[in-house]
Design a protein around this motif. Sequence first.
Motif, PDB file in Angstrom:
ATOM      1  N   SER A 181       0.835  -1.206   0.000  1.00  0.00           N
ATOM      2  CA  SER A 181       0.000   0.000   0.000  1.00  0.00           C
ATOM      3  C   SER A 181       0.867   1.253   0.000  1.00  0.00           C
ATOM      4  CB  SER A 181      -0.924   0.009   1.224  1.00  0.00           C
ATOM      5  OG  SER A 181      -1.927  -0.988   1.108  1.00  0.00           O
ATOM      6  N   GLY A 182       2.012   1.201   0.708  1.00  0.00           N
ATOM      7  CA  GLY A 182       2.915   2.350   0.748  1.00  0.00           C
ATOM      8  C   GLY A 182       3.456   2.669  -0.647  1.00  0.00           C
ATOM      9  N   ILE A 183       3.784   1.632  -1.417  1.00  0.00           N
ATOM     10  CA  ILE A 183       4.285   1.854  -2.774  1.00  0.00           C
ATOM     11  C   ILE A 183       3.165   2.386  -3.670  1.00  0.00           C
ATOM     12  CG2 ILE A 183       5.140   0.673  -4.832  1.00  0.00           C
ATOM     13  CD1 ILE A 183       6.854  -1.047  -3.020  1.00  0.00           C
ATOM     14  N   ALA A 184       1.941   1.878  -3.489  1.00  0.00           N
ATOM     15  CA  ALA A 184       0.809   2.380  -4.266  1.00  0.00           C
ATOM     16  C   ALA A 184       0.585   3.866  -3.985  1.00  0.00           C
ATOM     17  CB  ALA A 184      -0.443   1.581  -3.948  1.00  0.00           C
ATOM     18  N   LEU A 185       0.726   4.275  -2.712  1.00  0.00           N
ATOM     19  CA  LEU A 185       0.578   5.689  -2.369  1.00  0.00           C
ATOM     20  C   LEU A 185       1.678   6.537  -3.011  1.00  0.00           C
ATOM     21  CD1 LEU A 185      -0.362   5.405   1.429  1.00  0.00           C
ATOM     22  CD2 LEU A 185      -1.884   5.930  -0.495  1.00  0.00           C
ATOM     23  N   ALA A 186       2.882   5.964  -3.104  1.00  0.00           N
ATOM     24  CA  ALA A 186       3.988   6.680  -3.740  1.00  0.00           C
ATOM     25  C   ALA A 186       3.700   6.891  -5.233  1.00  0.00           C
ATOM     26  CB  ALA A 186       5.289   5.903  -3.544  1.00  0.00           C
ATOM     27  N   PHE A 187       3.054   5.916  -5.867  1.00  0.00           N
ATOM     28  CA  PHE A 187       2.660   6.076  -7.275  1.00  0.00           C
ATOM     29  C   PHE A 187       1.661   7.234  -7.408  1.00  0.00           C
ATOM     30  CE2 PHE A 187       4.871   2.278  -8.189  1.00  0.00           C
ATOM     31  CZ  PHE A 187       4.889   2.060  -9.569  1.00  0.00           C
ATOM     32  N   ALA A 188       0.722   7.325  -6.458  1.00  0.00           N
ATOM     33  CA  ALA A 188      -0.299   8.382  -6.517  1.00  0.00           C
ATOM     34  C   ALA A 188       0.315   9.769  -6.332  1.00  0.00           C
ATOM     35  CB  ALA A 188      -1.360   8.136  -5.450  1.00  0.00           C
ATOM     36  N   ASP A 189       1.440   9.850  -5.624  1.00  0.00           N
ATOM     37  CA  ASP A 189       2.100  11.136  -5.389  1.00  0.00           C
ATOM     38  C   ASP A 189       3.202  11.438  -6.402  1.00  0.00           C
ATOM     39  OD1 ASP A 189       0.633  11.965  -3.163  1.00  0.00           O
ATOM     40  OD2 ASP A 189       1.876  10.789  -1.774  1.00  0.00           O
ATOM     41  N   SER A 190       3.419  10.564  -7.340  1.00  0.00           N
ATOM     42  CA  SER A 190       4.537  10.722  -8.278  1.00  0.00           C
ATOM     43  C   SER A 190       4.273  11.835  -9.286  1.00  0.00           C
ATOM     44  CB  SER A 190       4.785   9.406  -9.022  1.00  0.00           C
ATOM     45  OG  SER A 190       3.695   9.106  -9.892  1.00  0.00           O
ATOM     46  N   ALA A 191       5.379  12.361  -9.828  1.00  0.00           N
ATOM     47  CA  ALA A 191       5.265  13.405 -10.849  1.00  0.00           C
ATOM     48  C   ALA A 191       4.612  12.862 -12.120  1.00  0.00           C
ATOM     49  CB  ALA A 191       6.656  13.965 -11.163  1.00  0.00           C
ATOM     50  N   GLU A 192       4.868  11.632 -12.431  1.00  0.00           N
ATOM     51  CA  GLU A 192       4.278  11.047 -13.644  1.00  0.00           C
ATOM     52  C   GLU A 192       2.762  10.958 -13.538  1.00  0.00           C
ATOM     53  OE1 GLU A 192       4.783   7.161 -16.636  1.00  0.00           O
ATOM     54  OE2 GLU A 192       5.991   7.317 -14.816  1.00  0.00           O
ATOM     55  N   PHE A 193       2.259  10.664 -12.331  1.00  0.00           N
ATOM     56  CA  PHE A 193       0.806  10.569 -12.158  1.00  0.00           C
ATOM     57  C   PHE A 193       0.146  11.940 -12.294  1.00  0.00           C
ATOM     58  CE2 PHE A 193      -3.071   9.959  -9.485  1.00  0.00           C
ATOM     59  CZ  PHE A 193      -3.676   8.990 -10.273  1.00  0.00           C
ATOM     60  N   LYS A 194       0.884  12.991 -11.986  1.00  0.00           N
ATOM     61  CA  LYS A 194       0.332  14.345 -12.099  1.00  0.00           C
ATOM     62  C   LYS A 194       0.380  14.878 -13.540  1.00  0.00           C
ATOM     63  CE  LYS A 194       1.754  15.504  -7.385  1.00  0.00           C
ATOM     64  NZ  LYS A 194       2.629  16.373  -6.530  1.00  0.00           N
ATOM     65  N   ASP A 195       1.148  14.204 -14.380  1.00  0.00           N
ATOM     66  CA  ASP A 195       1.338  14.664 -15.761  1.00  0.00           C
ATOM     67  C   ASP A 195       0.195  14.166 -16.651  1.00  0.00           C
ATOM     68  OD1 ASP A 195       2.173  15.365 -18.270  1.00  0.00           O
ATOM     69  OD2 ASP A 195       4.000  14.133 -18.253  1.00  0.00           O
ATOM     70  N   PRO A 196      -0.581  15.065 -17.247  1.00  0.00           N
ATOM     71  CA  PRO A 196      -1.680  14.633 -18.120  1.00  0.00           C
ATOM     72  C   PRO A 196      -1.216  13.797 -19.305  1.00  0.00           C
ATOM     73  CG  PRO A 196      -1.897  16.957 -17.577  1.00  0.00           C
ATOM     74  CD  PRO A 196      -0.536  16.529 -17.113  1.00  0.00           C
ATOM     75  N   GLY A 197       0.046  13.974 -19.692  1.00  0.00           N
ATOM     76  CA  GLY A 197       0.567  13.173 -20.796  1.00  0.00           C
ATOM     77  C   GLY A 197       0.814  11.732 -20.413  1.00  0.00           C
ATOM     78  N   SER A 198       0.932  11.454 -19.127  1.00  0.00           N
ATOM     79  CA  SER A 198       1.180  10.096 -18.651  1.00  0.00           C
ATOM     80  C   SER A 198      -0.041   9.483 -17.977  1.00  0.00           C
ATOM     81  CB  SER A 198       2.348  10.089 -17.643  1.00  0.00           C
ATOM     82  OG  SER A 198       3.508  10.637 -18.203  1.00  0.00           O
ATOM     83  N   ASN A 199      -0.822  10.331 -17.297  1.00  0.00           N
ATOM     84  CA  ASN A 199      -1.993   9.866 -16.548  1.00  0.00           C
ATOM     85  C   ASN A 199      -3.255  10.371 -17.215  1.00  0.00           C
ATOM     86  OD1 ASN A 199      -3.924   9.126 -14.683  1.00  0.00           O
ATOM     87  ND2 ASN A 199      -3.361  10.719 -13.204  1.00  0.00           N
ATOM     88  N   ARG A 200      -4.036   9.461 -17.804  1.00  0.00           N
ATOM     89  CA  ARG A 200      -5.263   9.849 -18.494  1.00  0.00           C
ATOM     90  C   ARG A 200      -6.260  10.486 -17.533  1.00  0.00           C
ATOM     91  NH1 ARG A 200      -7.794   5.024 -19.966  1.00  0.00           N
ATOM     92  NH2 ARG A 200      -9.247   6.259 -21.215  1.00  0.00           N
ATOM     93  N   ALA A 201      -6.144  10.136 -16.230  1.00  0.00           N
ATOM     94  CA  ALA A 201      -7.106  10.638 -15.248  1.00  0.00           C
ATOM     95  C   ALA A 201      -6.560  11.800 -14.431  1.00  0.00           C
ATOM     96  CB  ALA A 201      -7.508   9.495 -14.321  1.00  0.00           C
ATOM     97  N   ALA A 202      -5.507  12.446 -14.922  1.00  0.00           N
ATOM     98  CA  ALA A 202      -4.867  13.526 -14.165  1.00  0.00           C
ATOM     99  C   ALA A 202      -5.871  14.640 -13.816  1.00  0.00           C
ATOM    100  CB  ALA A 202      -3.696  14.095 -14.940  1.00  0.00           C
ATOM    101  N   ALA A 203      -6.779  14.913 -14.734  1.00  0.00           N
ATOM    102  CA  ALA A 203      -7.763  15.984 -14.500  1.00  0.00           C
ATOM    103  C   ALA A 203      -8.713  15.674 -13.344  1.00  0.00           C
ATOM    104  CB  ALA A 203      -8.579  16.242 -15.761  1.00  0.00           C
ATOM    105  N   CYS A 204      -8.750  14.427 -12.930  1.00  0.00           N
ATOM    106  CA  CYS A 204      -9.630  14.051 -11.819  1.00  0.00           C
ATOM    107  C   CYS A 204      -9.073  14.459 -10.464  1.00  0.00           C
ATOM    108  CB  CYS A 204      -9.851  12.534 -11.811  1.00  0.00           C
ATOM    109  SG  CYS A 204     -10.725  11.896 -13.261  1.00  0.00           S
ATOM    110  N   TYR A 205      -7.779  14.737 -10.418  1.00  0.00           N
ATOM    111  CA  TYR A 205      -7.141  14.959  -9.123  1.00  0.00           C
ATOM    112  C   TYR A 205      -6.355  16.261  -9.035  1.00  0.00           C
ATOM    113  CZ  TYR A 205      -8.135   9.985  -9.238  1.00  0.00           C
ATOM    114  OH  TYR A 205      -8.762   8.766  -9.391  1.00  0.00           O
ATOM    115  N   PHE A 206      -5.886  16.802 -10.148  1.00  0.00           N
ATOM    116  CA  PHE A 206      -4.966  17.943 -10.088  1.00  0.00           C
ATOM    117  C   PHE A 206      -5.492  19.112 -10.930  1.00  0.00           C
ATOM    118  CE2 PHE A 206      -2.578  13.919  -9.932  1.00  0.00           C
ATOM    119  CZ  PHE A 206      -2.113  13.996  -8.628  1.00  0.00           C
TER     120      PHE A 206
END
Length: 206
Positions: A181-206
């Motif tokens: 779960s700790g690693i999953a949380l790290a994925f959620a906080d990663s720069a790649e997850f915040k990038d709309p080019g990498s995360n299709r759902a970026a607009a849902c959170y940032f």
Amino acid sequence: MRFGWLVFVAVFAAGCAVEDPSGTKVRGNGAVQNDDDDPSDPTPTDQPANGNDGVAPVITPSTPAQTQTQTPGNTPASPAKKPAIACLTDTDSVKASYFIALQRDPDPGGLQHWVGIIQAGESRLGVLKQILQSPEFIASREQLTNEDYVTSLYRSFFDREPDAAGFALWLDSLNKGGSRSGIALAFADSAEFKDPGSNRAAACYF
């Protein structure tokens, strides 16, 4: 005078057609003449008596099958990138969180619960993190090996296969006792997850 007359008769006889017992007329030059020969017919029907005109048949070599060579023009196109997920409401963000964490659509009760949490003040990303620590999330990936678990996170969060360096980093963390779960949380906080080019759902959170 008599000698000249005899020569004329011999030449005349040689040029005349004679008929053999089979009924086929043979000219003096050895050519076979068919009974249906028509002088007006442009197609000759006279053939040598032995059926061979002495000319070798022309043989056309067969053309070998050509092997199709793949060129840039017929190279299969790469799969198109999936479009971004439009998150216009809190309900949309909860649906995205369920898909990322649990790989399913939310049930009506769960959807209502988490939308209420957001409307009470929790951030959309905060709801995702809570789902990542839920018993259902832990149970849904419990049977996976550490290698498969890391791969599943890359697919869920970034919709791609893991790169070698990132895969080695997170796998080493798990093998040394890090929590899933700790690693999953790290994925959620990663720069790649915040990038709309990498995360299709970026607009849902940032």
